[in-house]
Design a protein around this motif. Structure first.
Motif, PDB file in Angstrom:
ATOM      1  N   ALA A 126       0.837  -1.214   0.000  1.00 37.08           N
ATOM      2  CA  ALA A 126       0.000   0.000   0.000  1.00 37.08           C
ATOM      3  C   ALA A 126       0.864   1.253   0.000  1.00 37.08           C
ATOM      4  O   ALA A 126       0.577   2.239  -0.714  1.00 37.08           O
ATOM      5  N   GLN A 127       1.940   1.227   0.810  1.00 42.57           N
ATOM      6  CA  GLN A 127       2.854   2.376   0.838  1.00 42.57           C
ATOM      7  C   GLN A 127       3.535   2.584  -0.512  1.00 42.57           C
ATOM      8  O   GLN A 127       3.699   3.726  -0.988  1.00 42.57           O
ATOM      9  N   VAL A 128       3.948   1.497  -1.116  1.00 37.56           N
ATOM     10  CA  VAL A 128       4.625   1.582  -2.418  1.00 37.56           C
ATOM     11  C   VAL A 128       3.675   2.127  -3.468  1.00 37.56           C
ATOM     12  O   VAL A 128       4.068   2.944  -4.315  1.00 37.56           O
ATOM     13  N   ASP A 129       2.421   1.695  -3.408  1.00 32.52           N
ATOM     14  CA  ASP A 129       1.447   2.192  -4.394  1.00 32.52           C
ATOM     15  C   ASP A 129       1.296   3.719  -4.277  1.00 32.52           C
ATOM     16  O   ASP A 129       1.164   4.420  -5.298  1.00 32.52           O
ATOM     17  N   ARG A 130       1.321   4.235  -3.042  1.00 27.32           N
ATOM     18  CA  ARG A 130       1.212   5.682  -2.861  1.00 27.32           C
ATOM     19  C   ARG A 130       2.448   6.405  -3.404  1.00 27.32           C
ATOM     20  O   ARG A 130       2.345   7.448  -4.059  1.00 27.32           O
ATOM     21  N   VAL A 131       3.642   5.830  -3.146  1.00 26.62           N
ATOM     22  CA  VAL A 131       4.878   6.445  -3.639  1.00 26.62           C
ATOM     23  C   VAL A 131       4.904   6.442  -5.161  1.00 26.62           C
ATOM     24  O   VAL A 131       5.305   7.427  -5.805  1.00 26.62           O
ATOM     25  N   VAL A 132       4.449   5.345  -5.755  1.00 24.26           N
ATOM     26  CA  VAL A 132       4.424   5.247  -7.220  1.00 24.26           C
ATOM     27  C   VAL A 132       3.476   6.299  -7.801  1.00 24.26           C
ATOM     28  O   VAL A 132       3.770   6.961  -8.820  1.00 24.26           O
ATOM     29  N   ALA A 133       2.316   6.493  -7.130  1.00 19.71           N
ATOM     30  CA  ALA A 133       1.348   7.492  -7.617  1.00 19.71           C
ATOM     31  C   ALA A 133       1.923   8.904  -7.508  1.00 19.71           C
ATOM     32  O   ALA A 133       1.775   9.726  -8.427  1.00 19.71           O
ATOM     33  N   LEU A 134       2.611   9.179  -6.377  1.00 24.85           N
ATOM     34  CA  LEU A 134       3.226  10.498  -6.211  1.00 24.85           C
ATOM     35  C   LEU A 134       4.359  10.712  -7.207  1.00 24.85           C
ATOM     36  O   LEU A 134       4.551  11.823  -7.724  1.00 24.85           O
ATOM     37  N   TYR A 135       5.104   9.641  -7.478  1.00 28.44           N
ATOM     38  CA  TYR A 135       6.209   9.746  -8.435  1.00 28.44           C
ATOM     39  C   TYR A 135       5.676  10.013  -9.838  1.00 28.44           C
ATOM     40  O   TYR A 135       6.292  10.773 -10.621  1.00 28.44           O
ATOM     41  N   ALA A 136       4.522   9.441 -10.129  1.00 30.06           N
ATOM     42  CA  ALA A 136       3.909   9.673 -11.448  1.00 30.06           C
ATOM     43  C   ALA A 136       3.458  11.126 -11.602  1.00 30.06           C
ATOM     44  O   ALA A 136       3.443  11.675 -12.714  1.00 30.06           O
ATOM     45  N   ASP A 137       3.098  11.737 -10.446  1.00 29.95           N
ATOM     46  CA  ASP A 137       2.691  13.147 -10.482  1.00 29.95           C
ATOM     47  C   ASP A 137       3.871  14.075 -10.232  1.00 29.95           C
ATOM     48  O   ASP A 137       3.674  15.293 -10.020  1.00 29.95           O
ATOM     49  N   SER A 138       5.076  13.512 -10.237  1.00 30.26           N
ATOM     50  CA  SER A 138       6.321  14.274 -10.046  1.00 30.26           C
ATOM     51  C   SER A 138       6.404  14.922  -8.675  1.00 30.26           C
ATOM     52  O   SER A 138       7.082  15.938  -8.467  1.00 30.26           O
ATOM     53  N   VAL A 139       5.699  14.309  -7.703  1.00 29.39           N
ATOM     54  CA  VAL A 139       5.733  14.808  -6.326  1.00 29.39           C
ATOM     55  C   VAL A 139       6.823  14.110  -5.523  1.00 29.39           C
ATOM     56  O   VAL A 139       7.507  14.726  -4.701  1.00 29.39           O
ATOM     57  N   SER A 140       6.987  12.832  -5.777  1.00 30.20           N
ATOM     58  CA  SER A 140       8.002  12.038  -5.069  1.00 30.20           C
ATOM     59  C   SER A 140       9.308  12.040  -5.851  1.00 30.20           C
ATOM     60  O   SER A 140       9.320  12.146  -7.094  1.00 30.20           O
ATOM     61  N   THR A 141      10.417  11.873  -5.096  1.00 25.83           N
ATOM     62  CA  THR A 141      11.729  11.848  -5.741  1.00 25.83           C
ATOM     63  C   THR A 141      12.044  10.460  -6.297  1.00 25.83           C
ATOM     64  O   THR A 141      11.421   9.456  -5.916  1.00 25.83           O
TER      65      THR A 141
END
Length: 354
Positions: A108-123
């Motif tokens: 679940a945590q990874v899915d959130r990081v992947v979604a943020l990374y897709a929106d260029s929010v995560s590094t």
């Protein structure tokens, strides 16, 4: 006085002569002679053998634990895939449940990081850490998930339970034998063949065996494999498979006698009493008698078969059916020694009393 010395000298010479003659007489041994005979009947070999199961295995669990139940007893017939024993699954079930929850949380945590990374929010660094963390927990989850089925022991083939080594509630380690099992397939026979016969195995034409418990039955065999190396006794193991499908099936552990028929192109052999053969420096010989010098000399022979009637089939380039060999008393002889043939008993001298 002079006459006395002359007489003493003559007496000494006579004593020496008598002693020499006595020694010569002692050195001349009396022996029994005979002639090699053509080996009669079908040329073949015989070896004792033992029945072995085509598959004989010790079964064990792939994981450690406490035995929960054993469903079979010694002698039971089981079928391929049949459940025969289980371990207590409590610890493995709890372990899997905990890992499953951890896996769900990480995913679940990874899915959130992947979604943020897709929106260029995560590094990119956060994305890589999340992805590798998921791979780690997924491998751990799959490992614990696979261990649960390892707590169930199943028969790998159809056969019989030979031995139950453990009991319920006993703690066993991974790989520790729990149950021994033999297959229900056609049994095999193993024999040990000496090197002298192993080198001529290309002349082996057919194989059969007999059992005391089946006196009227002869089982046909087919060779499966030869051992590539001789054992400490210079014997090569040959495994043979029974070809007959019959209700009369020998059981593993039974003793048998295997007969080997040789091909027709095998030359005719000579037969001599086995007591006429002796060994020297890992080679076999017989003593041949020279009627001119009345002495014996060793002749090298190849022993190809020892028959149950006390005879031996031999191969020799120097002996014929007209040759005379020593068939009794060979171990008291030396090379080149003079011998005295024992006269043959005539038809009018029954028992050799005259």
């Amino acid at each position: 006085m002079k006459s006395f010395f002359v007489l003493s000298f003559v007496a000494s010479l006579m004593l020496v002569a008598c002693t020499t003659k006595s020694n010569q007489e002692v050195s001349v041994k009396t022996v029994v002679l005979g002639s090699p005979q053509l080996s009669g009947g079908r040329v073949g070999l015989e070896f004792p053998g033992k029945v072995k199961a085509s598959a004989d295995v010790s079964l064990s669990f792939r994981v450690a634990g406490q035995i929960d139940h054993i469903f079979v007893r010694e002698g039971d017939k089981v079928f391929a895939g049949q459940l025969i024993a289980t371990l207590d699954t409590t610890d493995y079930a709890i372990q899997l449940s905990a890992t499953s929850a951890e896996y769900a949380q990480v995913k679940a945590q990874v899915d959130r990081v992947v979604a943020l990374y897709a929106d260029s929010v995560s590094t990119t660094n956060d994305y890589d850490k999340a992805r590798y963390g998921l791979q780690q927990i997924e491998a751990k989850y799959q490992h614990h998930k696979a261990q649960l089925p390892y707590t169930r022991l199943r028969a790998p083939f159809t056969g019989y339970i030979g031995k139950v080594h453990s009991e319920a509630n006993e703690i066993v380690a991974a790989g520790m034998p729990v149950i021994s099992m033999v297959s229900d397939d056609r049994p095999e026979v193993e024999i040990n063949v000496p090197a002298a016969d192993y080198v001529r195995r290309q002349d082996f034409a057919s194989f059969t065996c007999v059992f005391d418990v089946f006196p009227d039955k002869q089982f046909r065999l087919l060779p499966i494999s030869w051992s590539a190396k001789a054992n400490a006794n210079q014997l090569y193991a040959l495994r043979l498979k029974m070809t007959d499908v019959s209700a009369e099936k020998p059981s593993p552990g039974m003793n048998t006698m295997v007969s080997i028929t040789l091909t027709d192109n095998v030359e005719r052999l000579l037969s001599v009493p086995s007591v006429a053969v002796f060994e020297r420096n890992a080679q076999t010989f017989v003593y041949a008698y020279d009627s001119i010098s009345h002495s014996v000399n060793p002749i090298r022979v190849d022993v190809l078969n020892l028959a149950s009637d006390g005879s031996a089939d031999i191969k020799s380039d120097e002996l014929t059916t007209r040759s005379q060999i020593v068939i009794s008393g060979i171990h008291a002889l030396t090379d080149g020694q003079q011998v005295r043939p024992l006269p043959r008993t005539t038809s009018t001298n029954v028992g050799g009393l005259l």
